[in-house]
Design an enzyme around this catalytic site. Structure first.
Site, PDB file in Angstrom:
ATOM      1  N   TYR A 184       0.959  -1.370   0.093  1.00 29.03           N
ATOM      2  CA  TYR A 184       0.136  -0.234  -0.073  1.00 29.03           C
ATOM      3  C   TYR A 184       0.966   1.114  -0.086  1.00 29.03           C
ATOM      4  CZ  TYR A 184      -3.800  -3.353   1.497  1.00 29.03           C
ATOM      5  OH  TYR A 184      -4.619  -4.368   1.682  1.00 29.03           O
ATOM      6  N   HIS A 225       0.201 -11.540   1.863  1.00 33.80           N
ATOM      7  CA  HIS A 225      -0.717 -10.752   1.299  1.00 33.80           C
ATOM      8  C   HIS A 225      -1.429 -11.559   0.042  1.00 33.80           C
ATOM      9  CE1 HIS A 225      -1.522  -6.292   0.257  1.00 33.80           C
ATOM     10  NE2 HIS A 225      -2.804  -7.228  -0.002  1.00 33.80           N
TER      11      HIS A 225
HETATM   12  N1  LIG Z   1      -5.552  -8.736   1.678  1.00 32.23           N
HETATM   13  C1  LIG Z   1      -5.932  -8.143   0.416  1.00 32.23           C
HETATM   14  O1  LIG Z   1      -5.569  -8.743  -0.491  1.00 32.23           O
HETATM   15  C2  LIG Z   1      -6.828  -7.097   0.581  1.00 32.23           C
HETATM   16  C3  LIG Z   1      -7.506  -6.587  -0.736  1.00 32.23           C
HETATM   17  C4  LIG Z   1      -8.180  -5.481  -0.672  1.00 32.23           C
HETATM   18  C5  LIG Z   1      -8.486  -4.910   0.388  1.00 32.23           C
HETATM   19  N2  LIG Z   1      -7.778  -4.984   1.692  1.00 32.23           N
HETATM   20  C6  LIG Z   1      -8.005  -4.439   2.994  1.00 32.23           C
HETATM   21  O2  LIG Z   1      -9.168  -4.253   3.138  1.00 32.23           O
HETATM   22  C7  LIG Z   1      -9.668  -2.796   3.045  1.00 32.23           C
HETATM   23  C8  LIG Z   1     -10.979  -2.528   2.768  1.00 32.23           C
HETATM   24  O3  LIG Z   1     -11.123  -2.648   1.242  1.00 32.23           O
HETATM   25  P1  LIG Z   1     -11.172  -1.529   0.047  1.00 32.23           P
HETATM   26  O4  LIG Z   1     -10.528  -0.286   0.581  1.00 32.23           O
HETATM   27  O5  LIG Z   1     -10.616  -2.219  -1.186  1.00 32.23           O
HETATM   28  O6  LIG Z   1     -12.979  -1.555  -0.111  1.00 32.23           O
HETATM   29  P2  LIG Z   1     -14.057  -0.991   0.791  1.00 32.23           P
HETATM   30  O7  LIG Z   1     -13.586  -0.835   2.065  1.00 32.23           O
HETATM   31  O8  LIG Z   1     -14.867  -2.061   0.190  1.00 32.23           O
HETATM   32  O9  LIG Z   1     -14.750   0.216  -0.161  1.00 32.23           O
HETATM   33  C9  LIG Z   1     -13.870   1.538   0.057  1.00 32.23           C
HETATM   34  C10 LIG Z   1     -14.527   2.423  -0.550  1.00 32.23           C
HETATM   35  O10 LIG Z   1     -15.778   2.583  -0.219  1.00 32.23           O
HETATM   36  C11 LIG Z   1     -16.302   3.842   0.111  1.00 32.23           C
HETATM   37  N3  LIG Z   1     -16.846   4.047   1.411  1.00 32.23           N
HETATM   38  C12 LIG Z   1     -16.474   3.733   2.847  1.00 32.23           C
HETATM   39  N4  LIG Z   1     -17.372   3.931   3.806  1.00 32.23           N
HETATM   40  C13 LIG Z   1     -18.585   4.412   3.241  1.00 32.23           C
HETATM   41  C14 LIG Z   1     -19.750   4.632   3.684  1.00 32.23           C
HETATM   42  N5  LIG Z   1     -20.072   4.664   4.863  1.00 32.23           N
HETATM   43  N6  LIG Z   1     -20.608   5.174   2.745  1.00 32.23           N
HETATM   44  C15 LIG Z   1     -20.335   5.445   1.361  1.00 32.23           C
HETATM   45  N7  LIG Z   1     -19.111   4.963   0.956  1.00 32.23           N
HETATM   46  C16 LIG Z   1     -18.226   4.553   1.761  1.00 32.23           C
HETATM   47  C17 LIG Z   1     -15.052   4.666   0.403  1.00 32.23           C
HETATM   48  O11 LIG Z   1     -14.954   5.963  -0.034  1.00 32.23           O
HETATM   49  P3  LIG Z   1     -14.072   7.329   0.447  1.00 32.23           P
HETATM   50  O12 LIG Z   1     -12.519   6.499   0.713  1.00 32.23           O
HETATM   51  O13 LIG Z   1     -13.910   8.183  -0.605  1.00 32.23           O
HETATM   52  O14 LIG Z   1     -14.561   7.642   1.765  1.00 32.23           O
HETATM   53  C18 LIG Z   1     -14.234   3.668  -0.781  1.00 32.23           C
HETATM   54  O15 LIG Z   1     -14.421   4.449  -2.150  1.00 32.23           O
HETATM   55  C19 LIG Z   1      -8.556  -1.990   2.275  1.00 32.23           C
HETATM   56  O16 LIG Z   1      -8.224  -0.732   2.577  1.00 32.23           O
HETATM   57  C20 LIG Z   1      -7.377  -3.121   2.721  1.00 32.23           C
HETATM   58  O17 LIG Z   1      -6.735  -2.361   4.008  1.00 32.23           O
HETATM   59  C21 LIG Z   1      -7.142  -6.132   1.631  1.00 32.23           C
END
Ligand SMILES: NC(=O)c1ccc[n+]([C@@H]2O[C@H](COP(=O)([O-])OP(=O)(O)OC[C@H]3O[C@@H](n4cnc5c(N)ncnc54)[C@H](OP(=O)(O)O)[C@@H]3O)[C@@H](O)[C@H]2O)c1
Length: 276
Positions: free
Chosen positions: A47, A105
């Site tokens: 990240y 990861h």
């Molecule tokens: N291990 C892995 O391979 C892996 C892969 C992917 C993700 N991850 C981890 O999981 C975390 C979460 O996944 P992600 O970031 O991919 O996607 P996510 O959490 O499913 O979605 C994030 C998106 O949703 C929006 N959002 C968040 N809360 C909201 C709400 N209450 N209302 C409306 N929109 C909202 C955010 O907007 P804004 O940011 O504009 O506020 C952002 O665009 C990652 O950040 C990472 O730490 C791990």
């Protein structure tokens, strides 16, 4: 904040994701999350924000013992010596003397799974991480890690949201007492505009996104790590801890298509691999 204890370590059930916030931009966002009450931060070497996360932790004034910090090693760094160097680099950038959870990861076709998991376990045994885990392993890989290798896996992180089933994986992990951390719990933001979730949100006086987070939090043995750059979304996701869904709500979400996987890099494992 409610926690789930695994391998002797308590993990806060709602964490804060930091993917796609590279560099210094992450610092004010993570400081905001910590000020609102998040105590579980999910980062990764890939990240490119570990230094910013570390700076936010230092600036927050939150006692280290109250925090749960996860970071991860990238899939081209899984040979034991390389992994150790990657870990040291992550720890240095975070400015910490240990992390709470260190994870693979993504699996790699080239890795020697036993040697890699032994290297992770050695980090745990010397106190540099309190627990170890894996992300993005398919079910045969997890079975191998747990049953053949006997690795002390405390947590498995996978894509999980209202549009993707993790039924067989959850059943297996529950049988082994391993919690699942749901990544991309909002389907990378798509949940916020889903009409079914929005209708449920209207009935509960909350948003579609909060329904998606609550649906995961209402499930036993599931940890949830939404990412939100906007402070109002950070707060909304915390407030989802108080949303309780009923059987009718769960039935409506169960009827959504459950085969939509949005995180699909070319190096992903075969998700349909038969579980022998
Ligand atoms: N291990 C892995 O391979 C892996 C892969 C992917 C993700 N991850 C981890 O999981 C975390 C979460 O996944 P992600 O970031 O991919 O996607 P996510 O959490 O499913 O979605 C994030 C998106 O949703 C929006 N959002 C968040 N809360 C909201 C709400 N209450 N209302 C409306 N929109 C909202 C955010 O907007 P804004 O940011 O504009 O506020 C952002 O665009 C990652 O950040 C990472 O730490 C791990």
């Amino acid at each position: 904040m409610e926690t789930i204890t695994t391998q002797g370590v308590a993990i806060p059930r709602l964490g804060f994701g930091t993917f796609r916030m590279p560099g210094a931009d992450a610092q004010p966002v993570v400081e905001s999350a910590l000020a609102l009450g998040y105590r579980h931060i999910d980062t990764a070497a890939m990240y490119e924000n570990e230094a910013a996360v570390g700076a936010a932790i230092a600036a927050s004034g939150v006692d280290r013992s109250e925090l749960f910090v996860t970071t991860k090693v990238w899939h081209d760094q899984l040979a034991p010596d390389t992994l150790r160097r990657a870990f040291d680099s992550s720890l240095r950038k975070l400015g910490l003397d240990h992390v709470d959870l260190y994870m693979i990861h993504w699996p790699s076709k080239e890795m020697d799974m036993g040697a890699t998991l032994d290297a992770l376990t050695a980090l745990r045994d010397c106190g540099l991480t309190r627990a170890i885990g894996v992300c993005n392993f398919n079910l045969p890989m997890i079975r191998h890690a747990v049953e053949a290798i006997g690795a002390p896996i405390a947590n498995v992180q996978l894509e999980y949201h209202p549009f993707l089933s993790q039924g067989p994986m959850l059943a297996y992990l529950r049988s082994k007492g391993i919690p699942l951390t749901a990544y991309a719990p909002l389907a990378q933001g798509r949940a916020a505009s889903d009409p079914t979730l929005a209708a449920l949100g209207r009935a509960h006086g909350c948003s579609a996104a909060q329904i998606a987070v609550a649906w995961l939090l209402n499930q036993p043995d599931v940890i949830v790590i939404p990412k939100a750059a906007r402070r109002e979304s950070q707060r909304a996701n915390l407030e989802a801890l108080g949303v309780r869904l009923g059987d009718d709500d769960r039935a409506a979400i169960a009827a959504l298509p459950k085969n939509q996987r949005f995180v699909r890099p070319p190096f992903a494992p075969d998700w349909d691999a038969a579980d022998s």
